[in-house]
Design a protein around this motif. Structure first.
Motif, PDB file in Angstrom:
ATOM      1  N   VAL A   1      -9.446   5.261   8.712  1.00 43.73           N
ATOM      2  CA  VAL A   1      -8.911   6.167   9.724  1.00 43.73           C
ATOM      3  C   VAL A   1      -9.635   5.922  11.042  1.00 43.73           C
ATOM      4  N   ARG A   2      -8.866   5.807  12.100  1.00 42.52           N
ATOM      5  CA  ARG A   2      -9.429   5.541  13.429  1.00 42.52           C
ATOM      6  C   ARG A   2      -9.950   6.817  14.070  1.00 42.52           C
ATOM      7  N   GLU A   3     -10.951   6.677  14.890  1.00 44.90           N
ATOM      8  CA  GLU A   3     -11.422   7.799  15.696  1.00 44.90           C
ATOM      9  C   GLU A   3     -10.410   8.060  16.800  1.00 44.90           C
ATOM     10  N   GLY A   4     -10.183   9.305  17.144  1.00 44.78           N
ATOM     11  CA  GLY A   4      -9.299   9.636  18.258  1.00 44.78           C
ATOM     12  C   GLY A   4      -7.840   9.681  17.842  1.00 44.78           C
ATOM     13  N   GLU A   5      -7.067  10.444  18.594  1.00 49.55           N
ATOM     14  CA  GLU A   5      -5.649  10.632  18.277  1.00 49.55           C
ATOM     15  C   GLU A   5      -4.774   9.592  18.965  1.00 49.55           C
ATOM     16  N   ASN A   6      -3.645   9.303  18.328  1.00 49.22           N
ATOM     17  CA  ASN A   6      -2.669   8.424  18.973  1.00 49.22           C
ATOM     18  C   ASN A   6      -1.697   9.274  19.802  1.00 49.22           C
ATOM     19  N   ALA A   7      -0.641   8.646  20.297  1.00 47.22           N
ATOM     20  CA  ALA A   7       0.320   9.345  21.155  1.00 47.22           C
ATOM     21  C   ALA A   7       1.036  10.470  20.419  1.00 47.22           C
ATOM     22  N   CYS A   8       1.060  10.399  19.085  1.00 47.19           N
ATOM     23  CA  CYS A   8       1.709  11.424  18.270  1.00 47.19           C
ATOM     24  C   CYS A   8       0.757  12.588  17.953  1.00 47.19           C
ATOM     25  N   GLY A   9      -0.463  12.501  18.418  1.00 42.14           N
ATOM     26  CA  GLY A   9      -1.430  13.551  18.143  1.00 42.14           C
ATOM     27  C   GLY A   9      -2.036  13.453  16.762  1.00 42.14           C
ATOM     28  N   CYS A  10      -1.954  12.273  16.154  1.00 43.81           N
ATOM     29  CA  CYS A  10      -2.505  12.057  14.814  1.00 43.81           C
ATOM     30  C   CYS A  10      -3.664  11.072  14.885  1.00 43.81           C
ATOM     31  N   ARG A  11      -4.550  11.173  13.924  1.00 45.93           N
ATOM     32  CA  ARG A  11      -5.592  10.150  13.782  1.00 45.93           C
ATOM     33  C   ARG A  11      -5.034   9.065  12.876  1.00 45.93           C
ATOM     34  N   PRO A  12      -4.700   7.937  13.432  1.00 43.63           N
ATOM     35  CA  PRO A  12      -3.994   6.916  12.652  1.00 43.63           C
ATOM     36  C   PRO A  12      -4.920   6.075  11.786  1.00 43.63           C
ATOM     37  N   VAL A  13      -4.290   5.465  10.805  1.00 41.64           N
ATOM     38  CA  VAL A  13      -4.956   4.453   9.985  1.00 41.64           C
ATOM     39  C   VAL A  13      -4.870   3.126  10.726  1.00 41.64           C
ATOM     40  N   ILE A  14      -5.927   2.347  10.644  1.00 38.91           N
ATOM     41  CA  ILE A  14      -5.939   1.013  11.241  1.00 38.91           C
ATOM     42  C   ILE A  14      -6.414  -0.008  10.208  1.00 38.91           C
ATOM     43  N   VAL A  15      -6.065  -1.250  10.438  1.00 38.93           N
ATOM     44  CA  VAL A  15      -6.502  -2.342   9.573  1.00 38.93           C
ATOM     45  C   VAL A  15      -7.855  -2.835  10.069  1.00 38.93           C
ATOM     46  N   VAL A  16      -8.863  -2.739   9.226  1.00 41.78           N
ATOM     47  CA  VAL A  16     -10.207  -3.161   9.635  1.00 41.78           C
ATOM     48  C   VAL A  16     -10.693  -4.402   8.886  1.00 41.78           C
ATOM     49  N   HIS A  17     -10.110  -4.654   7.705  1.00 49.10           N
ATOM     50  CA  HIS A  17     -10.524  -5.832   6.929  1.00 49.10           C
ATOM     51  C   HIS A  17      -9.291  -6.593   6.440  1.00 49.10           C
ATOM     52  N   PRO A  18      -8.566  -7.245   7.338  1.00 49.88           N
ATOM     53  CA  PRO A  18      -7.367  -7.986   6.911  1.00 49.88           C
ATOM     54  C   PRO A  18      -7.688  -9.096   5.929  1.00 49.88           C
ATOM     55  N   GLU A  19      -8.893  -9.622   5.993  1.00 45.90           N
ATOM     56  CA  GLU A  19      -9.262 -10.717   5.079  1.00 45.90           C
ATOM     57  C   GLU A  19      -9.370 -10.263   3.628  1.00 45.90           C
ATOM     58  N   LYS A  20      -9.467  -8.958   3.401  1.00 44.86           N
ATOM     59  CA  LYS A  20      -9.547  -8.442   2.031  1.00 44.86           C
ATOM     60  C   LYS A  20      -8.174  -8.186   1.423  1.00 44.86           C
ATOM     61  N   CYS A  21      -7.144  -8.215   2.231  1.00 49.76           N
ATOM     62  CA  CYS A  21      -5.791  -7.895   1.778  1.00 49.76           C
ATOM     63  C   CYS A  21      -5.261  -8.993   0.863  1.00 49.76           C
ATOM     64  N   VAL A  22      -4.674  -8.575  -0.271  1.00 45.15           N
ATOM     65  CA  VAL A  22      -4.094  -9.537  -1.215  1.00 45.15           C
ATOM     66  C   VAL A  22      -2.564  -9.517  -1.145  1.00 45.15           C
ATOM     67  N   LEU A  23      -2.035  -8.858  -0.133  1.00 44.40           N
ATOM     68  CA  LEU A  23      -0.591  -8.831   0.123  1.00 44.40           C
ATOM     69  C   LEU A  23       0.189  -8.280  -1.068  1.00 44.40           C
ATOM     70  N   CYS A  24      -0.365  -7.268  -1.717  1.00 45.35           N
ATOM     71  CA  CYS A  24       0.324  -6.697  -2.876  1.00 45.35           C
ATOM     72  C   CYS A  24       1.559  -5.899  -2.466  1.00 45.35           C
ATOM     73  N   GLY A  25       1.575  -5.425  -1.232  1.00 47.84           N
ATOM     74  CA  GLY A  25       2.750  -4.719  -0.713  1.00 47.84           C
ATOM     75  C   GLY A  25       2.804  -3.239  -1.016  1.00 47.84           C
ATOM     76  N   LEU A  26       1.801  -2.713  -1.720  1.00 46.48           N
ATOM     77  CA  LEU A  26       1.839  -1.293  -2.087  1.00 46.48           C
ATOM     78  C   LEU A  26       1.832  -0.385  -0.858  1.00 46.48           C
ATOM     79  N   CYS A  27       1.029  -0.710   0.125  1.00 41.52           N
ATOM     80  CA  CYS A  27       0.959   0.141   1.322  1.00 41.52           C
ATOM     81  C   CYS A  27       2.287   0.134   2.078  1.00 41.52           C
ATOM     82  N   ILE A  28       2.931  -1.017   2.086  1.00 35.34           N
ATOM     83  CA  ILE A  28       4.233  -1.120   2.751  1.00 35.34           C
ATOM     84  C   ILE A  28       5.248  -0.246   2.030  1.00 35.34           C
TER      85      ILE A  28
END
Ligand code: SF4
Ligand code: SF4
Length: 71
Positions: A32-59
């Protein structure tokens, strides 16, 4: 950090911060990122793309289709 040739793309400005994607990801790719986005939410961000195994579950679980695959 270096991104793999195919990686997930998450638009933090469209994210509502529900956390479903983080719940299903077992690899610690996102946080979760610090600070709100334009929607007033604290968004999730990708911080470790190298760990992703492209399983597609999050999508699959994101109700807003904020996450996609990018080449
Ligand atoms: S595709 Fe899979 S491993 Fe990659 S961030 Fe999404 S849930 Fe995690
Ligand atoms: S599931 Fe979608 S809306 Fe919810 S936190 Fe993840 S990217 Fe954001």
């Amino acid at each position: 950090m270096k991104k793999p040739p195919v990686h997930i793309l998450l638009d933090p400005e469209k994210c509502r911060g529900c956390g479903l994607c983080m719940d299903v990801c077992k690899r610690g790719v996102m946080e979760v990122r610090e600070g709100e986005n334009a929607c007033g939410c604290r968004p999730v961000i990708v911080v470790h793309p190298e760990k992703c195994v492209l399983c597609g579950l999050c999508i699959a679980v994101c109700p807003l289709h904020v996450i996609s695959l990018k080449k």
